[in-house]
Design an enzyme around this catalytic site. Sequence first.
Site, PDB file in Angstrom:
ATOM      1  CB  THR A  90     -83.781 -84.313 -69.564  1.00  0.00           C
ATOM      2  OG1 THR A  90     -84.326 -85.193 -70.527  1.00  0.00           O
ATOM      3  CG2 THR A  90     -84.863 -83.619 -68.791  1.00  0.00           C
ATOM      4  CB  THR A  91     -79.174 -83.890 -67.125  1.00  0.00           C
ATOM      5  OG1 THR A  91     -79.825 -85.151 -66.957  1.00  0.00           O
ATOM      6  CG2 THR A  91     -78.478 -83.505 -65.842  1.00  0.00           C
ATOM      7  CG  HIS A 151     -89.252 -88.110 -69.530  1.00  0.00           C
ATOM      8  ND1 HIS A 151     -88.367 -87.471 -70.368  1.00  0.00           N
ATOM      9  CD2 HIS A 151     -88.492 -88.600 -68.504  1.00  0.00           C
ATOM     10  CE1 HIS A 151     -87.137 -87.565 -69.875  1.00  0.00           C
ATOM     11  NE2 HIS A 151     -87.187 -88.235 -68.739  1.00  0.00           N
ATOM     12  CB  SER A 182     -78.215 -92.443 -73.645  1.00  0.00           C
ATOM     13  OG  SER A 182     -78.079 -91.716 -72.454  1.00  0.00           O
ATOM     14  CE1 TYR A 235     -76.697 -84.019 -75.062  1.00  0.00           C
ATOM     15  CE2 TYR A 235     -75.707 -85.268 -76.875  1.00  0.00           C
ATOM     16  CZ  TYR A 235     -75.686 -84.837 -75.555  1.00  0.00           C
ATOM     17  OH  TYR A 235     -74.657 -85.224 -74.731  1.00  0.00           O
ATOM     18  N   GLY A 306     -71.758 -87.875 -72.925  1.00  0.00           N
ATOM     19  CA  GLY A 306     -72.097 -86.524 -73.373  1.00  0.00           C
ATOM     20  C   GLY A 306     -71.631 -86.202 -74.776  1.00  0.00           C
TER      21      GLY A 306
HETATM   22  P1  PAP Z   1     -82.957 -88.169 -68.355  1.00  0.00           P
HETATM   23  O1  PAP Z   1     -83.934 -88.312 -69.475  1.00  0.00           O
HETATM   24  O2  PAP Z   1     -82.899 -89.369 -67.459  1.00  0.00           O
HETATM   25  O3  PAP Z   1     -83.127 -86.899 -67.586  1.00  0.00           O
HETATM   26  P2  PAP Z   1     -80.913 -87.040 -69.989  1.00  0.00           P
HETATM   27  O4  PAP Z   1     -80.262 -85.972 -69.215  1.00  0.00           O
HETATM   28  O5  PAP Z   1     -81.918 -86.653 -70.998  1.00  0.00           O
HETATM   29  O6  PAP Z   1     -81.500 -88.124 -69.003  1.00  0.00           O
HETATM   30  O7  PAP Z   1     -79.814 -87.844 -70.793  1.00  0.00           O
HETATM   31  C1  PAP Z   1     -78.553 -88.095 -70.312  1.00  0.00           C
HETATM   32  C2  PAP Z   1     -77.611 -87.912 -71.474  1.00  0.00           C
HETATM   33  O8  PAP Z   1     -77.229 -86.539 -71.534  1.00  0.00           O
HETATM   34  C3  PAP Z   1     -76.364 -88.715 -71.256  1.00  0.00           C
HETATM   35  O9  PAP Z   1     -75.924 -89.040 -72.561  1.00  0.00           O
HETATM   36  P3  PAP Z   1     -74.950 -90.291 -72.864  1.00  0.00           P
HETATM   37  O10 PAP Z   1     -75.494 -91.465 -72.125  1.00  0.00           O
HETATM   38  O11 PAP Z   1     -75.022 -90.461 -74.348  1.00  0.00           O
HETATM   39  O12 PAP Z   1     -73.609 -89.873 -72.404  1.00  0.00           O
HETATM   40  C4  PAP Z   1     -75.479 -87.702 -70.573  1.00  0.00           C
HETATM   41  O13 PAP Z   1     -74.105 -88.011 -70.647  1.00  0.00           O
HETATM   42  C5  PAP Z   1     -75.810 -86.445 -71.341  1.00  0.00           C
HETATM   43  N1  PAP Z   1     -75.534 -85.222 -70.594  1.00  0.00           N
HETATM   44  C6  PAP Z   1     -75.756 -84.967 -69.291  1.00  0.00           C
HETATM   45  N2  PAP Z   1     -75.362 -83.743 -68.969  1.00  0.00           N
HETATM   46  C7  PAP Z   1     -74.851 -83.193 -70.084  1.00  0.00           C
HETATM   47  C8  PAP Z   1     -74.256 -81.932 -70.378  1.00  0.00           C
HETATM   48  N3  PAP Z   1     -74.102 -81.012 -69.451  1.00  0.00           N
HETATM   49  N4  PAP Z   1     -73.854 -81.702 -71.629  1.00  0.00           N
HETATM   50  C9  PAP Z   1     -74.001 -82.642 -72.602  1.00  0.00           C
HETATM   51  N5  PAP Z   1     -74.538 -83.860 -72.378  1.00  0.00           N
HETATM   52  C10 PAP Z   1     -74.969 -84.132 -71.135  1.00  0.00           C
END
Ligand code: PAP
Length: 339
Positions: A90-91, A151, A182, A235, A306
């Site tokens: 999402t982020t 969500h 995650s 993703y 990520g």
């Molecule tokens: P949310 O549902 O709370 O908004 P969300 O952003 O969907 O969270 O998920 C975070 C995941 O996206 C994390 O994955 P990980 O725990 O497997 O590492 C986070 O690291 C990853 N993430 C955040 N920003 C980016 C980015 N710019 N590029 C790729 N992955 C990212």
Amino acid sequence: MAALSTQCVVGPVPFKDVAAAVDDDRSSPPEEHGDIVSDLPSSTALGMVLRQYRGSWVIQERVTGFISLQRRFTPRPGDVLLASPAKCGTTWLKALAFATMARGAHPPAGAQHPLLRMNPHECVPFMDELFTAGQDARLEALPSPRLMHTHMHRSLLPASVTHNPDCKIVFICRDPKDMLVSLWHFLKGVRPFTFADLFNSACEGKSPNGPIWDHLLGYWSASKTSPDNVLFLRYEEMLIDPVGHVRKLARFIGQPFSHTDEAAGIPADIVKLCSFDKLKGLSANKAGSYDGKIFNFSHESFFRKGVAGDWVNNMTPEMAQRFDTIIEDKLRGSGLTFK
Ligand code: PAP
């Protein structure tokens, strides 16, 4: 609204800039709906009370917000709604979609870009939370076109959104095993439970916004029947070809890159601005926190690794096989797979 006149401004604008200027007294009070909530099936999981609402297990505190959203949200032509299960990217999608839609006002390579000074969640509002807090007037204050996020399962969205050709939905998902890992890393800071607790709840479909398979299938089916209204993203595929996906996103929302944009390298600049390393390294994302009304999360907790496939470091092969089998069974016949 004092600081930002929406009459001459084209959206999306950074949500935080607008929200700060909204007089909260103008927000609609949260509706009670207590009678509806207390009649719903309940389950306690991960230290939270969940209620089963229209097939989805929802954190109890959110149910009234969901009902309010269904009753009160009025979509506008041009609205773009990002949708996702938690922790599926999402982020990243918020950053990419904001940078793409706002590229006219904010060139992605510009030194003043809003994403350089604020977390992507401060740029793009989370509707579920605003309705839960009775702060939906903040959404009304946004200039069109609006960019928002939910969500919620598709089955929980009002028909005015799901049956509206003027409202576009961009859904992102990832391998459910990586999503779970995650989510665990994210929530363990605010809730004391083990990975096994989360895993077992998810296998039963009783994690927040679960079952994950119904979440996936709702948007997957809609993307097949209404491809002009629902874009289904993964993703892992975005990690492989981020620029191609930004082009796809721009076309889908009706703002394709022009020859001039391409010649100026705008799609690549957007990807660079929104890359994991770039965002993670910004002071706006290293400090501060996000007030999720129910939980409070540090900005940095949205940036962990990520990558794809980190489940191998957190799940036994037996757990992975069990979860894969459940997901495969639930998705059978839909055409959606995670192999
Ligand atoms: P949310 O549902 O709370 O908004 P969300 O952003 O969907 O969270 O998920 C975070 C995941 O996206 C994390 O994955 P990980 O725990 O497997 O590492 C986070 O690291 C990853 N993430 C955040 N920003 C980016 C980015 N710019 N590029 C790729 N992955 C990212």
